[in-house]
Design a protein around this motif. Structure first.
Motif, PDB file in Angstrom:
ATOM      1  N   TYR A 377      83.495  41.745  -3.565  1.00 47.20           N
ATOM      2  CA  TYR A 377      82.413  42.460  -2.699  1.00 47.20           C
ATOM      3  C   TYR A 377      81.674  41.233  -2.146  1.00 47.20           C
ATOM      4  O   TYR A 377      81.606  39.967  -2.765  1.00 47.20           O
ATOM      5  CB  TYR A 377      81.510  43.316  -3.215  1.00 47.20           C
ATOM      6  N   THR A 378      81.019  41.337  -0.807  1.00 46.74           N
ATOM      7  CA  THR A 378      79.776  40.183  -0.513  1.00 46.74           C
ATOM      8  C   THR A 378      78.525  40.692  -0.770  1.00 46.74           C
ATOM      9  O   THR A 378      78.309  41.801  -0.976  1.00 46.74           O
ATOM     10  CB  THR A 378      80.075  40.150   1.127  1.00 46.74           C
ATOM     11  N   ASP A 379      77.713  39.932  -0.796  1.00 46.28           N
ATOM     12  CA  ASP A 379      76.352  40.230  -1.207  1.00 46.28           C
ATOM     13  C   ASP A 379      75.404  40.980  -0.244  1.00 46.28           C
ATOM     14  O   ASP A 379      74.434  41.720  -0.632  1.00 46.28           O
ATOM     15  CB  ASP A 379      75.463  38.773  -1.308  1.00 46.28           C
ATOM     16  N   GLY A 380      76.260  41.517   0.683  1.00 44.37           N
ATOM     17  CA  GLY A 380      75.518  42.336   1.594  1.00 44.37           C
ATOM     18  C   GLY A 380      75.585  43.756   1.056  1.00 44.37           C
ATOM     19  O   GLY A 380      74.477  44.629   1.213  1.00 44.37           O
ATOM     20  N   LEU A 381      76.255  43.988   0.105  1.00 44.36           N
ATOM     21  CA  LEU A 381      76.396  45.179  -0.603  1.00 44.36           C
ATOM     22  C   LEU A 381      75.045  45.409  -1.789  1.00 44.36           C
ATOM     23  O   LEU A 381      74.551  46.382  -1.730  1.00 44.36           O
ATOM     24  CB  LEU A 381      77.697  45.424  -1.415  1.00 44.36           C
ATOM     25  N   THR A 382      75.046  44.293  -2.389  1.00 46.93           N
ATOM     26  CA  THR A 382      74.112  44.521  -3.720  1.00 46.93           C
ATOM     27  C   THR A 382      72.611  44.077  -3.112  1.00 46.93           C
ATOM     28  O   THR A 382      71.676  44.828  -3.538  1.00 46.93           O
ATOM     29  CB  THR A 382      74.397  43.433  -4.792  1.00 46.93           C
ATOM     30  N   GLU A 383      72.595  43.454  -1.904  1.00 47.33           N
ATOM     31  CA  GLU A 383      71.238  43.075  -1.095  1.00 47.33           C
ATOM     32  C   GLU A 383      70.466  44.213  -0.375  1.00 47.33           C
ATOM     33  O   GLU A 383      69.659  43.949   0.240  1.00 47.33           O
ATOM     34  CB  GLU A 383      71.288  41.686  -0.661  1.00 47.33           C
ATOM     35  N   SER A 384      71.498  45.101   0.191  1.00 45.13           N
ATOM     36  CA  SER A 384      71.175  46.066   1.062  1.00 45.13           C
ATOM     37  C   SER A 384      69.994  46.994   0.272  1.00 45.13           C
ATOM     38  O   SER A 384      69.729  47.116  -0.622  1.00 45.13           O
ATOM     39  CB  SER A 384      72.037  46.959   1.297  1.00 45.13           C
ATOM     40  N   GLN A 385      68.871  47.126   1.174  1.00 40.69           N
ATOM     41  CA  GLN A 385      67.589  47.709   0.821  1.00 40.69           C
ATOM     42  C   GLN A 385      67.325  49.115   1.276  1.00 40.69           C
ATOM     43  O   GLN A 385      67.785  49.423   2.484  1.00 40.69           O
ATOM     44  CB  GLN A 385      66.424  46.891   1.095  1.00 40.69           C
ATOM     45  N   ASP A 395      73.324  46.485 -10.713  1.00 42.96           N
ATOM     46  CA  ASP A 395      73.275  47.416 -11.936  1.00 42.96           C
ATOM     47  C   ASP A 395      73.699  48.632 -11.204  1.00 42.96           C
ATOM     48  O   ASP A 395      74.726  49.504 -12.026  1.00 42.96           O
ATOM     49  CB  ASP A 395      71.887  47.573 -12.578  1.00 42.96           C
ATOM     50  N   ARG A 396      73.420  49.006 -10.388  1.00 39.90           N
ATOM     51  CA  ARG A 396      73.919  50.430  -9.650  1.00 39.90           C
ATOM     52  C   ARG A 396      75.183  50.256  -9.267  1.00 39.90           C
ATOM     53  O   ARG A 396      75.823  51.342  -9.419  1.00 39.90           O
ATOM     54  CB  ARG A 396      72.789  50.608  -8.265  1.00 39.90           C
ATOM     55  N   PHE A 401      80.958  51.670 -10.034  1.00 47.22           N
ATOM     56  CA  PHE A 401      82.189  51.250 -10.214  1.00 47.22           C
ATOM     57  C   PHE A 401      82.954  51.941 -11.415  1.00 47.22           C
ATOM     58  O   PHE A 401      84.179  52.330 -11.401  1.00 47.22           O
ATOM     59  CB  PHE A 401      82.354  49.906 -10.159  1.00 47.22           C
ATOM     60  N   GLU A 402      82.060  51.813 -12.677  1.00 50.64           N
ATOM     61  CA  GLU A 402      82.728  52.469 -14.018  1.00 50.64           C
ATOM     62  C   GLU A 402      82.978  53.783 -13.733  1.00 50.64           C
ATOM     63  O   GLU A 402      84.000  54.536 -14.449  1.00 50.64           O
ATOM     64  CB  GLU A 402      81.810  52.046 -15.002  1.00 50.64           C
ATOM     65  N   LEU A 416      81.937  54.113  -2.422  1.00 53.81           N
ATOM     66  CA  LEU A 416      80.836  53.018  -2.782  1.00 53.81           C
ATOM     67  C   LEU A 416      80.248  52.910  -1.351  1.00 53.81           C
ATOM     68  O   LEU A 416      78.780  52.959  -1.455  1.00 53.81           O
ATOM     69  CB  LEU A 416      81.608  51.804  -3.207  1.00 53.81           C
ATOM     70  N   ILE A 417      80.743  52.804  -0.215  1.00 55.29           N
ATOM     71  CA  ILE A 417      80.118  52.784   0.889  1.00 55.29           C
ATOM     72  C   ILE A 417      79.131  54.016   1.058  1.00 55.29           C
ATOM     73  O   ILE A 417      78.326  53.657   1.761  1.00 55.29           O
ATOM     74  CB  ILE A 417      81.102  52.725   2.370  1.00 55.29           C
ATOM     75  N   GLN A 418      79.693  55.075   0.948  1.00 55.10           N
ATOM     76  CA  GLN A 418      78.854  56.452   1.316  1.00 55.10           C
ATOM     77  C   GLN A 418      77.860  56.303   0.234  1.00 55.10           C
ATOM     78  O   GLN A 418      76.660  56.822   0.670  1.00 55.10           O
ATOM     79  CB  GLN A 418      79.676  57.578   0.861  1.00 55.10           C
ATOM     80  N   HIS A 419      77.897  55.933  -0.975  1.00 52.30           N
ATOM     81  CA  HIS A 419      76.689  55.899  -1.792  1.00 52.30           C
ATOM     82  C   HIS A 419      75.709  54.747  -1.393  1.00 52.30           C
ATOM     83  O   HIS A 419      74.470  55.253  -1.402  1.00 52.30           O
ATOM     84  CB  HIS A 419      76.991  55.518  -3.280  1.00 52.30           C
ATOM     85  N   LEU A 420      76.279  53.849  -0.597  1.00 46.57           N
ATOM     86  CA  LEU A 420      75.004  52.682  -0.055  1.00 46.57           C
ATOM     87  C   LEU A 420      74.560  53.325   1.087  1.00 46.57           C
ATOM     88  O   LEU A 420      73.058  53.174   1.233  1.00 46.57           O
ATOM     89  CB  LEU A 420      75.975  51.366   0.345  1.00 46.57           C
ATOM     90  N   LYS A 421      75.145  53.869   1.907  1.00 43.98           N
ATOM     91  CA  LYS A 421      74.433  54.648   3.144  1.00 43.98           C
ATOM     92  C   LYS A 421      73.453  55.597   2.561  1.00 43.98           C
ATOM     93  O   LYS A 421      72.567  55.857   3.206  1.00 43.98           O
ATOM     94  CB  LYS A 421      75.349  55.470   3.729  1.00 43.98           C
ATOM     95  N   ASP A 422      73.772  56.354   1.442  1.00 41.14           N
ATOM     96  CA  ASP A 422      72.923  57.435   1.036  1.00 41.14           C
ATOM     97  C   ASP A 422      71.520  56.877   0.426  1.00 41.14           C
ATOM     98  O   ASP A 422      70.468  57.124   0.657  1.00 41.14           O
ATOM     99  CB  ASP A 422      73.523  58.299   0.188  1.00 41.14           C
ATOM    100  N   PHE A 423      71.802  55.820  -0.189  1.00 42.37           N
ATOM    101  CA  PHE A 423      70.735  55.035  -0.866  1.00 42.37           C
ATOM    102  C   PHE A 423      69.733  54.275   0.200  1.00 42.37           C
ATOM    103  O   PHE A 423      68.610  54.401   0.137  1.00 42.37           O
ATOM    104  CB  PHE A 423      71.093  53.906  -1.806  1.00 42.37           C
TER     105      PHE A 423
END
Length: 441
Positions: A377-385, A395-396, A401-402, A416-423
Motif C-alpha cells: 500500500y501507499t501512505d495515503g491509506l494509513t495517513e488518511s484522517q 494498527d487499524r 488485514f488479519e 479495506l477501501i470501504q472501511h477507509l471511507k467509513d472511517f
C-alpha cells in the motif's frame, strides 16, 4: 418706536416679544398712521398677528431642505432630477464626478443628449413618451442596468432607477445612478476564473484517466497465486503507481511507488518511472538491481524537479515460491502468514529514489506458504484522517488485514477501501490511496 416719527404705513413687520410666561412670541405687525388736517401725526392704528407657529414651521422646513440637500450631495449615487421633457433641473456632486459635467453645465440640458450613448437615445425618448401617455414603462420605476456616457466620451455600466412624481398635470423624474464598473469587472473576472477552473478540472480529469489507464487492467489469476490492485485517485492527480507483470515465465514482478507531491509534475515523473521499470523488465534483474538502475536513471529529473520517489519492488519466483524484495523508503508491506495466523512487516534498507546516486539497496528473500497473503500500500491509506483528525493508522490496517486475509484479493481490496471511507466519512481524499494484494493459492 422706529416708526414714531415716520408717517408712512408699514405692513408685515416682524416683531419679537416675550410672553409673561417667558416664552418667545413672534408677531407680524401692520401699522397705519392717523394724521390731522394740518398733517400732524395723531396716533397709530395697527394689527399684530401671532405667527410663532408659522415661523417655527418655516424654519423647520428650511432645515429639512438643508438636510435633504446634504443627503443628495453626499450620497454615493448620482442623483439627476428632470422634468417631463427630459430637461435636467437638478444635478448633485456625485453626478458631477461620475459624468464630468458641473451642475451649472448640466441643468437645462436634455438628460438623454448629455449622458446616454447616441445609439440608445431614441429608445430613451420612446420610453419617456410611452410613460407620459400610458403611465407605465419598462425602464421607469424599475431597477435596470444601462450603459452611460461620460463627458470624455467613454462608456461605463450603471445601475439606474427612475422614480416618477406627478405634480399637477406634469411629471418630475428622479434618477438614481450607481456606477457598477468595478462590480462588472469583478463579475467578468469571476466568469473567466470559472471557465479556467472548468478547463483545468476537465484537463485534470483527463490526466487522471490517463494515469489510471497505466495501471494493470485486470488481476492476474493462476493456479498458484492471485494478485490485484486498486488506486483511489485523490481530488488532484498524484504520483501513486502500482504494477504487476511477468518478467519471464517463472518470475512475477510487483511494484508500488509514490512520487512526492500532487500535481502534473509528480504524475509525469510517475509515468517516467513506469517506463523505466517496464524497460528494465526486459532484462534479467533482481529487485535490488532494478532499484539501482531506476535510481540512477531518474536521479537528475527528480533532483531538478525537487521531488523524490518511495518504491517497493517484489519478485515472486513461481517455481520455488520464493519472494525477493527491496525497498526505497516506502512503507513496508504486510505479510499475513497462514501457518501462525499472524501479520508481519516486510522491510529492507534503502534510501528513497532521487536523493543521491549509487545507492546500495538491501535485498531480502522469504518463502511463501500456501494461503500466505501480502498487502502492499501507499501512505495515503494509513495517513488518511477522519473529521476529528485521527489517522486510519497501521494498527487499524493490520487488524482489518488479519480479519479478511483468508478472503480473495479482490474482496480484501474492496473491503479495506470501504472501511477507509467509513472511517473518514468521505469518498474524496487529498492523497491517492493505492492498495495491492498478492495471495498464494
Amino acid at each position: 418706536q422706529p416708526y414714531s416719527s415716520v408717517q408712512n404705513a408699514f405692513y408685515a413687520l416682524t416683531n419679537h416679544y416675550r410672553h409673561k410666561e417667558g416664552r418667545l412670541v413672534i408677531a407680524e405687525s401692520t401699522g397705519l398712521p392717523i394724521i390731522d388736517a394740518q398733517g400732524k401725526l395723531l396716533k397709530w392704528r395697527g394689527v399684530d398677528r401671532d405667527i410663532t407657529a408659522r415661523k417655527h414651521y418655516e424654519d423647520a422646513l428650511i432645515e429639512s431642505e438643508k438636510r435633504t440637500r446634504l443627503i443628495i450631495e453626499t450620497t454615493l449615487n448620482a442623483i439627476i432630477i428632470m422634468d417631463s421633457y427630459g430637461i435636467i433641473t437638478d444635478w448633485n456632486q456625485r453626478a458631477e464626478k461620475m459624468f464630468g459635467w458641473t451642475r451649472q453645465e448640466a441643468i437645462g440640458r436634455n438628460m438623454a443628449e448629455l449622458i446616454v450613448p447616441e445609439r440608445f437615445r431614441k429608445l430613451v425618448h420612446q420610453e419617456l413618451s410611452h410613460f407620459l401617455i400610458t403611465g407605465s414603462s419598462r425602464a421607469i420605476d424599475q431597477l435596470t442596468e444601462q450603459i452611460a456616457l461620460r463627458r470624455n466620451g467613454t462608456e461605463f455600466p450603471v445601475e439606474l432607477s427612475i422614480a416618477p412624481l406627478k405634480i399637477g398635470n406634469a411629471y418630475e423624474f428622479s434618477g438614481f445612478v450607481h456606477d457598477i464598473s468595478s462590480r462588472k469587472a469583478a463579475e467578468r473576472q469571476i466568469r473567466e476564473a470559472q471557465v479556467n477552473l472548468a478547463i483545468a478540472q476537465n484537463e485534470m480529469k483527463i490526466a487522471q484517466q490517463i494515469q489510471t489507464s497505466l495501471f494493470p487492467a485486470k488481476p492476474i489469476i493462476s493456479p498458484y497465486f492471485e494478485v490485484t490492485g486498486f488506486c483511489l485517485p485523490a481530488t488532484q492527480i498524484g504520483g501513486d503507481y502500482f504494477d504487476y507483470f511477468y518478467r519471464d515465465e517463472q518470475h512475477l514482478d510487483m511494484v508500488i511507488a509514490d512520487v512526492s507531491g500532487h500535481a502534473v509534475g509528480p504524475a509525469l515523473l510517475m509515468v517516467a518511472a513506469r517506463s523505466a521499470i517496464r524497460t528494465q523488465a526486459t532484462w534479467l534483474g533482481s529487485p535490488a538491481q532494478t532499484l539501482d538502475v531506476l535510481n540512477n536513471f531518474l536521479y537528475e529529473d527528480l533532483y531538478n524537479a525537487d521531488h523524490f520517489i518511495t518504491l517497493f519492488y517484489l519478485q515472486y519466483y513461481t517455481t520455488t515460491q520464493t519472494l525477493s524484495y527491496a525497498n526505497a523508503g516506502h512503507p513496508p508491506p504486510l505479510l499475513y502468514q497462514k501457518c501462525n495466523f499472524s501479520c508481519k512487516e516486510l522491510d529492507a534498507d534503502g534510501l528513497i529514489i532521487g536523493i543521491r546516486q549509487n545507492i546500495n539497496f538491501e535485498e531480502k528473500k522469504i518463502t511463501l506458504c500456501a494461503g500466505d497473503c501480502l498487502l502492499i500500500y501507499t501512505d495515503g491509506l494509513t495517513e488518511s484522517q477522519n473529521p476529528t483528525g485521527e489517522q486510519f493508522g497501521i494498527d487499524r490496517l493490520k487488524t482489518l488485514f488479519e480479519k479478511y486475509a483468508d478472503q480473495k484479493p479482490g474482496f480484501i481490496v474492496d473491503t479495506l477501501i470501504q472501511h477507509l471511507k467509513d472511517f473518514c466519512q468521505s469518498d474524496l481524499f487529498y492523497d491517492d490511496i493505492t492498495v495491492m494484494v498478492f495471495k498464494r493459492s
